[in-house]
Structure formats: C-alpha cells, structure tokens
Design a protein around this motif. Structure first.
Motif, PDB file in Angstrom:
ATOM      1  N   LEU A   1       0.812  -1.214   0.000  1.00 25.49           N
ATOM      2  CA  LEU A   1       0.000   0.000   0.000  1.00 25.49           C
ATOM      3  C   LEU A   1       0.848   1.267   0.000  1.00 25.49           C
ATOM      4  O   LEU A   1       0.481   2.259  -0.650  1.00 25.49           O
ATOM      5  CB  LEU A   1      -0.935   0.004   1.210  1.00 25.49           C
ATOM      6  CG  LEU A   1      -1.902  -1.187   1.335  1.00 25.49           C
ATOM      7  CD1 LEU A   1      -2.844  -0.973   2.509  1.00 25.49           C
ATOM      8  CD2 LEU A   1      -2.692  -1.389   0.053  1.00 25.49           C
ATOM      9  N   GLN A   2       1.965   1.272   0.715  1.00 26.97           N
ATOM     10  CA  GLN A   2       2.813   2.468   0.735  1.00 26.97           C
ATOM     11  C   GLN A   2       3.392   2.750  -0.647  1.00 26.97           C
ATOM     12  O   GLN A   2       3.453   3.898  -1.089  1.00 26.97           O
ATOM     13  CB  GLN A   2       3.932   2.286   1.760  1.00 26.97           C
ATOM     14  CG  GLN A   2       3.435   2.111   3.185  1.00 26.97           C
ATOM     15  CD  GLN A   2       4.563   1.936   4.171  1.00 26.97           C
ATOM     16  OE1 GLN A   2       5.246   2.898   4.539  1.00 26.97           O
ATOM     17  NE2 GLN A   2       4.785   0.717   4.635  1.00 26.97           N
ATOM     18  N   GLN A   3       3.812   1.701  -1.322  1.00 27.17           N
ATOM     19  CA  GLN A   3       4.349   1.859  -2.671  1.00 27.17           C
ATOM     20  C   GLN A   3       3.271   2.332  -3.635  1.00 27.17           C
ATOM     21  O   GLN A   3       3.508   3.195  -4.490  1.00 27.17           O
ATOM     22  CB  GLN A   3       4.942   0.527  -3.135  1.00 27.17           C
ATOM     23  CG  GLN A   3       5.503   0.549  -4.545  1.00 27.17           C
ATOM     24  CD  GLN A   3       6.031  -0.820  -4.962  1.00 27.17           C
ATOM     25  OE1 GLN A   3       6.339  -1.668  -4.120  1.00 27.17           O
ATOM     26  NE2 GLN A   3       6.118  -1.043  -6.246  1.00 27.17           N
ATOM     27  N   ILE A   4       2.072   1.778  -3.497  1.00 28.16           N
ATOM     28  CA  ILE A   4       0.968   2.178  -4.377  1.00 28.16           C
ATOM     29  C   ILE A   4       0.616   3.644  -4.149  1.00 28.16           C
ATOM     30  O   ILE A   4       0.395   4.407  -5.100  1.00 28.16           O
ATOM     31  CB  ILE A   4      -0.256   1.277  -4.135  1.00 28.16           C
ATOM     32  CG1 ILE A   4       0.044  -0.165  -4.559  1.00 28.16           C
ATOM     33  CG2 ILE A   4      -1.469   1.798  -4.900  1.00 28.16           C
ATOM     34  CD1 ILE A   4      -1.054  -1.158  -4.204  1.00 28.16           C
ATOM     35  N   LEU A   5       0.567   4.066  -2.875  1.00 28.03           N
ATOM     36  CA  LEU A   5       0.228   5.460  -2.577  1.00 28.03           C
ATOM     37  C   LEU A   5       1.287   6.405  -3.138  1.00 28.03           C
ATOM     38  O   LEU A   5       0.948   7.457  -3.696  1.00 28.03           O
ATOM     39  CB  LEU A   5       0.090   5.641  -1.067  1.00 28.03           C
ATOM     40  CG  LEU A   5      -0.268   7.050  -0.603  1.00 28.03           C
ATOM     41  CD1 LEU A   5      -1.622   7.475  -1.162  1.00 28.03           C
ATOM     42  CD2 LEU A   5      -0.272   7.136   0.920  1.00 28.03           C
TER      43      LEU A   5
END
Length: 537
Positions: A522-526
């Motif tokens: 999720l951090q990478q996607i954000l």
C-alpha cells in the motif's frame, strides 16, 4: 447506521407466524402469544431507539462536537468500560481514537543513553521526496566542509540548499541507478564546527525570515502536505502541525530529546509561528499517566490524542483537527528533532543535527538510546551492541522503515534503528497452525502477551485484492482506503482526488499494509499515486 432492517423484519414475521400457529394449540398458548407479542414490541422499540441514537450521533458530528460518540441516547459498552482519563486531561482538548492497533513487540529501548564513536555521516537526496534524481552537487571528494555548508541543491528549486549535517572531509559522492546521486558521505571531525550565521532581527518580516531559512540550509526539514515533499517557499501554509510523540512499534520517547532543551524547542516554535498566518498545532500524547513536558510550550494550540497506533502520526492528527488538501488547504509539518534544529540555529547560532536514536528490536541484546547526528553510519552506530545473527537492520520502525546494511546510513528524518530476526525459516503448516504467538488484528489468533518476538515473515504472498473490513479497523480516518488504492492502480485521477489522496502519506497506510490479507504494498501504491498527481500538476 448499524441497523439490520431486513433481519429485524424477518424476525417480526417469524414471531407473528409462530404466535398465530400457537393459538390452535393447548390452553397455555395464550401465554406464548402474549410473550411473543411483547418480544416483538421490545424489538420494535429497540429499532426506533437505535435509529434516534444514530441520528443524534451523526448530527452532533456535523455540528463539530469533539466527542460525538457520547451524544447518543445511551452510552455504548465501550464508553462504559473505557479507562478513566488522567486528571490533567479533564479540561484539555482530547481526541480519543477507537481504531488502530499496537503491535506487541519485544525490544523496547531502555532509557540508557550511550555515545558511540561514529565517524561517517551521509546526506541522501532520496530522503527528500520530490527532488530530481540528479541534483547539482557543490562539493567533490577531498573538500572540507563545516556543519551547515551547502553540498547540493535541486536544479528545479535552486533556492533550497541542502547542507552538511557535520563538519569534516567529503570522502564519497556515491551514485545509484542511472547515475543518480544516492548519498554524499562525510568523514566527521572529532571536534565539530558549525558554519557562522548572521541572524535576522526578531521583528524581521516573514519574507526575510524565509530567505534566511533557505540560505541557512534549515528549510528542507519543513515538509508540505499534500505529498509530504519539501515545503514550497512561495506558499504560505494554512496551518503548521507538529506531533510531539510517536506511536509506531517500539518508537522512541521524544520527551528524552527535549530533556534540558525545552528553551531550544520553544525558540524553534517561536520561529515556526512566524511562517504562517494560521495556527501552529502541537499533537500531545494523551496516553501518558503524567502530563507531557510539551504542555509548557507557548504560542501553539495543544491537542491531545489517545488511542492505539497511528495516533502519533501527524497525518492522523491533521485529519481530526483540520483536514488538508490542495490549494488554500496546504499545510506544513515538522517533527521534534526538526524544531530543535531550527531552535538551535536561532538560540545558539549554529547548525546542529544532534539527536537521540533508539536502538530497538528483539535482535539487540540490550536495546538503548545513542546520541549521534543525522545520517549516521549504521554499522558504526551499533558497533558496541550485540546483534543476533540473521537479523534485518531497519532505519526506522518495522512498518515504514527502510532495510539497510551495516554499510548503509540512517535516513535524515529517522531517529530509530530496529533489528528483528529474518523470517526465512520454514514453519510447519505455515499460518494454518499458529504454533508461535504472532501479531494479528484477527481475534482468531489470541495474543497472550504484550511483548512477543516479531520476524520479517509476512505469512503469505501478494494475492488478489480482497475487499474486507481490515483497513477500517486500523485506520482512524474517514477514508475509503480500498477504493482509493484501486483508483490509483487504474490511474483514475478524479477518483483519487475525491477519495482523499491529498490527506495521506505512506506512513499513514503502513499499519493497513501490515493488516492487509492480500499483502498489497500500500505504501508503494500510494507513492505511485502521488507521483501521478504531481505529474498532472
């Protein structure tokens, strides 16, 4: 509203059918009929009262009442059994967060402070989001610099200078992929020397103060939301937010950083206050039994937060105090160490990045605090500590930190190093039979202790994006995170904006990434979504 309309209606119909059938039975059937009718009446009134209770809570929330959960007709069981607040919070402005999760981990740092002999320090351009990968480097190997001397600047933002954290000799300009600058390494002097400054007058206008902060090299510590990038000097922020505590796993106690330095912290607040026409908010730890030392700070609005992680994240505090966004809703953020850096400059006229770093995690034999400077070499920082073999070293906490080797350097904004065992050993039956205690938000896996050994094992691999309620259990923000992540993946700009991408930074979704059964990054996607929004202007 938590009202089950269809099940309640089916129950009423079922009760009515049973009651009519019971009338043809034995003589005692009348009692059954009246009993069922009374039960149906009780259920009906319960539904009516529940509707009224929910409408009162919604109305109080829209009116801005800070604890709207107490405005219903009846208190909830959670309110009845909630621990009593300490006395110092009785008249304070308190936000009580009911969502979140504290990961039970071994390896909390004891309040012992050591001073290891660290000789190498580095500044890494990737630590500052939004910079070009190849900035303009102002130094070469062999050059001598003082703390605060400029060493590079962004070609798009030449006014913002990035400076040396310590004095010494430049011994390396290391490059990464596509010739990007990964780090500039400095061999520190035994006796630190700071660049000299001519401070602006106490009543200097804001424009003069901004120019001094840009020239001095302090400006890059101020970050701007949306996107958490280096603040734009041409923007006047609506408000400035500072979180004075960290709720991440094994996070350091920030009150130790200001012990004996509250005058320096106050000096930093006095400077920060002049940078905005709005307010400076301090997020204080309301979970403590005693009053926070930051309460003595003047010139700032104080807000207490109680609850599990991520209560200490400044993004969560912004969301509950006054949400940010694009345009006129731009806000700036700082940490305790950054305020101390600004205060040291104006109080004592020197550039000083000294800080306390917590060495945490079960792989350390004696977790403690060490005193050093920003960007310290990790191998030298932990040289005096016993670290277990097959351990992963992380600059930061286990949720949002970056894996490092002993040859690596701490990121500029971190004040924690975590060491935990690698989870690369085979586990019998995997997650099907949890023979060892493990952290989980699911009640099906009981955790009998608040201190267990955590490894890097993710207990699964990336799989289909399953829609469930896990994100909502750990995210104390009114944001539909699943829908936002999917809109980022399909590059739907309008949905990304409407679903709240401006309010989030990677650390805000780190706990949701831990709880994700789909193992989505999720951090990478954000961050991918932030890159897309910035490109689109």
């Amino acid at each position: 509203m938590k009202i089950l309309k269809r099940p309640a209606g089916l129950i009423l119909l079922l009760l009515a059918a049973i009651s009519f059938q019971s009338q043809d039975g034995v003589a005692g059937s009348n009692l059954l009929f009246y009993g069922l009718a009374a039960l149906a009446l009780i259920i009906f009134f319960y539904i009516v009262v529940s509707v009224a209770d929910n409408f009162m809570v919604i109305e109080s929330r829209q009116m801005g009442i800070k604890d709207s959960s107490m405005m219903g007709l009846f208190p909830s069981f959670r309110e009845i059994f909630r621990p009593k607040k300490p006395e110092y919070l009785e008249k304070a402005h308190v936000y009580t967060l009911t969502k979140g999760y504290d990961i039970p981990m071994e390896g909390e740092a004891s309040p012992v402070i050591r001073e290891p002999q660290v000789t190498r320090f580095a500044v890494s351009p990737p630590d500052f989001f939004g910079l070009m990968p190849i900035p303009k480097v102002l130094v070469e190997e062999g050059d001598t610099v003082k703390a605060g001397d400029p060493i590079f600047y962004d070609k798009k933002l030449s006014r913002i200078k990035f400076v040396a954290p310590v004095s010494g000799e430049v011994i390396g300009v290391n490059r990464g992929l596509k010739r990007s600058i990964s780090e500039i390494v400095i061999l520190a002097d035994k006796e630190q020397q700071s660049r000299s400054y001519t401070l602006p007058a106490a009543d200097a206008p804001r424009e003069e103060l901004v120019e001094f902060l840009l020239e001095s090299g302090v400006w890059p510590v101020i970050r701007q939301r949306p996107y958490n990038r280096v603040a734009d000097p041409d923007v006047v922020p609506r408000d400035i937010f500072i979180s004075t505590f960290d709720s991440a796993p094994l996070a350091p106690d920030l009150t130790l950083s200001v012990r004996g330095r509250m005058d320096v912290f106050q000096a930093g607040i006095d400077v920060v206050r002049r940078l905005t026409d709005g307010l400076v908010y301090l997020g204080l730890d309301g979970r403590r039994e005693t009053e926070s030392p930051f309460t003595a700070v003047s010139g700032a609005e104080k807000r207490y937060f109680r609850g599990a992680h991520p209560a200490g994240n400044v993004g969560v505090q912004i969301h509950h105090i006054h949400p940010c966004g694009a345009g006129d809703n731009t806000v700036w953020t700082l940490g305790v160490d950054e305020v101390l850096l600004i205060g040291e400059l104006f109080q004592n006229g020197r550039y000083d990045t000294s800080r306390l770093v917590a060495l945490t995690g079960s792989s350390f034999s004696e977790p403690c605090y060490v005193k050093t400077y920003a960007g310290a070499n990790i191998g030298e920082l932990i040289a005096g500590e016993q670290v277990e073999d097959n351990a992963r070293i992380i600059s930061g906490d286990v949720l949002s930190g970056i894996q490092k080797s002993t040859d690596g350097f701490m990121t500029f904004f971190e004040n924690q190093v975590t060491a935990i065992p690698e989870g690369n050993e085979a586990e019998m039956f995997g997650w099907l039979v949890p023979v060892k205690p493990r952290a989980s938000i699911s009640p099906t896996i009981p955790v009998l202790s608040d201190r267990i050994e955590i490894t890097t094992n993710t207990h699964g691999e990336k799989r289909a994006f399953v829609v469930n309620n896990d994100y909502e259990q750990v995210m104390p923000m009114d944001i539909y995170l699943t829908q936002l992540m999917k809109s980022i993946l399909v590059n739907d700009l309008e949905s990304m904006e409407g679903l709240g991408i401006y309010e989030l930074v990677p650390e805000d979704v780190a706990l949701a990434e831990f709880a994700c059964v789909s193992k989505q990054p999720l951090q990478q996607i954000l961050r991918q979504g932030h890159d897309t929004m910035i490109e689109q202007g």
